[in-house]
Write a protein that holds these residues in place. Sequence first.
Motif, PDB file in Angstrom:
ATOM      1  N   GLN A  76      -5.008  24.777 -15.742  1.00 22.95           N
ATOM      2  CA  GLN A  76      -4.719  25.373 -16.914  1.00 22.95           C
ATOM      3  C   GLN A  76      -4.841  24.572 -18.285  1.00 22.95           C
ATOM      4  OE1 GLN A  76      -3.789  28.843 -17.109  1.00 22.95           O
ATOM      5  NE2 GLN A  76      -3.829  28.534 -19.271  1.00 22.95           N
TER       6      GLN A  76
ATOM      7  N   GLU B 170       4.181  32.785 -13.374  1.00 27.44           N
ATOM      8  CA  GLU B 170       3.508  33.482 -14.363  1.00 27.44           C
ATOM      9  C   GLU B 170       1.913  33.134 -14.085  1.00 27.44           C
ATOM     10  OE1 GLU B 170       4.717  32.986 -18.395  1.00 27.44           O
ATOM     11  OE2 GLU B 170       6.520  34.669 -18.153  1.00 27.44           O
ATOM     12  N   LYS B 171       1.678  31.817 -14.177  1.00 28.96           N
ATOM     13  CA  LYS B 171       0.280  31.452 -14.164  1.00 28.96           C
ATOM     14  C   LYS B 171      -0.499  31.633 -12.613  1.00 28.96           C
ATOM     15  CE  LYS B 171      -0.016  30.218 -18.197  1.00 28.96           C
ATOM     16  NZ  LYS B 171      -1.010  30.938 -19.066  1.00 28.96           N
TER      17      LYS B 171
ATOM     18  N   ASN C 190      -9.771  35.999 -10.552  1.00 30.14           N
ATOM     19  CA  ASN C 190      -8.452  36.481 -11.024  1.00 30.14           C
ATOM     20  C   ASN C 190      -7.575  36.883 -10.108  1.00 30.14           C
ATOM     21  OD1 ASN C 190      -8.705  35.110 -13.759  1.00 30.14           O
ATOM     22  ND2 ASN C 190     -10.145  36.893 -14.278  1.00 30.14           N
TER      23      ASN C 190
ATOM     24  N   LYS D  35       0.242  34.079 -10.879  1.00 31.98           N
ATOM     25  CA  LYS D  35      -0.201  35.563 -10.578  1.00 31.98           C
ATOM     26  C   LYS D  35      -1.585  35.696 -11.290  1.00 31.98           C
ATOM     27  CE  LYS D  35       4.460  37.490 -10.553  1.00 31.98           C
ATOM     28  NZ  LYS D  35       5.605  38.105 -11.383  1.00 31.98           N
ATOM     29  N   GLU D  36      -1.956  35.074 -12.305  1.00 27.37           N
ATOM     30  CA  GLU D  36      -3.147  35.377 -13.014  1.00 27.37           C
ATOM     31  C   GLU D  36      -4.345  34.198 -12.630  1.00 27.37           C
ATOM     32  OE1 GLU D  36      -2.564  33.291 -17.411  1.00 27.37           O
ATOM     33  OE2 GLU D  36      -1.271  34.865 -16.975  1.00 27.37           O
ATOM     34  N   THR D  37      -4.083  33.510 -11.876  1.00 25.61           N
ATOM     35  CA  THR D  37      -5.014  32.227 -11.466  1.00 25.61           C
ATOM     36  C   THR D  37      -5.398  32.673  -9.987  1.00 25.61           C
ATOM     37  OG1 THR D  37      -3.721  30.798 -12.837  1.00 25.61           O
ATOM     38  CG2 THR D  37      -5.424  29.830 -11.164  1.00 25.61           C
ATOM     39  N   TYR D  38      -6.779  32.459  -9.844  1.00 24.41           N
ATOM     40  CA  TYR D  38      -7.527  32.540  -8.373  1.00 24.41           C
ATOM     41  C   TYR D  38      -6.851  31.565  -7.681  1.00 24.41           C
ATOM     42  CZ  TYR D  38     -10.898  32.609  -4.750  1.00 24.41           C
ATOM     43  OH  TYR D  38     -11.557  32.989  -3.821  1.00 24.41           O
TER      44      TYR D  38
END
Length: 471
Positions: free
Chosen positions: A101, A447-448, A23, A450-453
């Motif tokens: 996602q 947004e995604k 993450n 930022k939270e995705t590897y």
Amino acid sequence: MKFISSKVYLVLAFAFLVLAPANAQEIIKEVQTDTVKKTPISKNNRIKVDGVVAVVGDFVVLDSDIDLTYRELQAQNIPIKDVSRCELLGKLMEDKLYAHQAIQDSIIVSDAEVNETMSRQIDYFVEQIGSEEKMVAYFKKKTLESLKSELFDMIKNQKLTEQMQKKIIDEVTITPEEVRIFFSKFEGDDVPVFGAEMEVAQIVIKPEISEVEKQKVIDRLNEIKNDVLQNGASFYSKAVLYSEDPGSRSNGGYYKMTRKTSFVKEFKDTAFSLEEGEISDPVETEFGYHLIYVEKIRGRELDVRHILMMPKVSNEALQAAKIKAEKIRERIVNGEISFAEAARSESDEKETRNSGGLLMNPRTLETRFELTKLPPEIYSDVSDLKEGEVTQPILSDDPRSGKSYKLMTVTNRYDEHTADYALDYTKIKDLALKEKQIQEIAKWSAEKIKETYVKVSEEYQTCDFANDWVK
């Protein structure tokens, strides 16, 4: 959000599934390798396969994927001169983000749906390149099976991407006030210009089919049904061998459908009346006769297969249809009846009959067609017509509905013009909605990411990406 060339968005992204759960974002530190066989390990003990240029969630992008994407663009006759590797990598990474996602959100794409699309894609490439052997060589694969394997993964991830994007924008709506504000931002030469358009209408006369020919098809379909039910024959194989639906034949007659799917009423009503595993009796529609097999029921969604057969048309019946079309044209030209009135009373095409023969643009759901975007077969028939002029009977041989004769006319022409808020409100609304959807996707992506590897190789760190892939 920055935007790359629209050409790039026509490309299907290749995807290779790997396990890389994390993450946090980081930059791949370049590790030198001499051969593909070597598998060096980076300082954080993660294996970097030679040629990996980016990782997004559980997906990687290989340097060879970018090369392959270039070849796909060329195969589709799309210019690649001004498309950079950075642009293609950015597009591939976006697709991986959506696909990653989609999996997290439990979006499902069936293998049958992927195989159907893959079959059409291969047929297209073969048509463009010349043969299966040339296609395999063009994409630098050793066998057709290896190419199919990669196409399967690519198409599945593309469909995951499409469904994820649809989910993001499905709830986006726009108000009249937002449309007004959107349009008010344009001044002078910046005001949108809409191209020349026309409205086209047609009257379709189908030849009469004898009851004998109809019964032959019904009997043949009943034989197939009995063979499947009593002898365990494969419905899939029967569809491949005998169905006359070019859109599904190669994939065993498969379609995924809901109540909103744009199939004819008789087909939908029958499909939704069946239990899972049940096969219908022959069903007549305007396209011919169908056997419908419900393979799977998924709540309000059905996986169905069908076999379409069309009764044969005699030369005498075809000639009679032509004579009927000629007489209708004569009455219109002589002023006895208007084209719209003739369409309502004489046309055999249900979709256009009630609207006086007006064709609907499937892209906009309006009756106007931009001249540059008219289907080629329609453009060649109407491009030289004066407003109100009617063509001679034109023989049409539709692979789905069979042979018929049609009369065509241009009901209205609209010259290229600068957008007018009152006259072009619908088009302006569409532009405003698209901008809002793009903004929503940009917000979601930011947004995604930022939270995705995410990893990007050092050689691509300086790319001017549309998204903030590199911190």
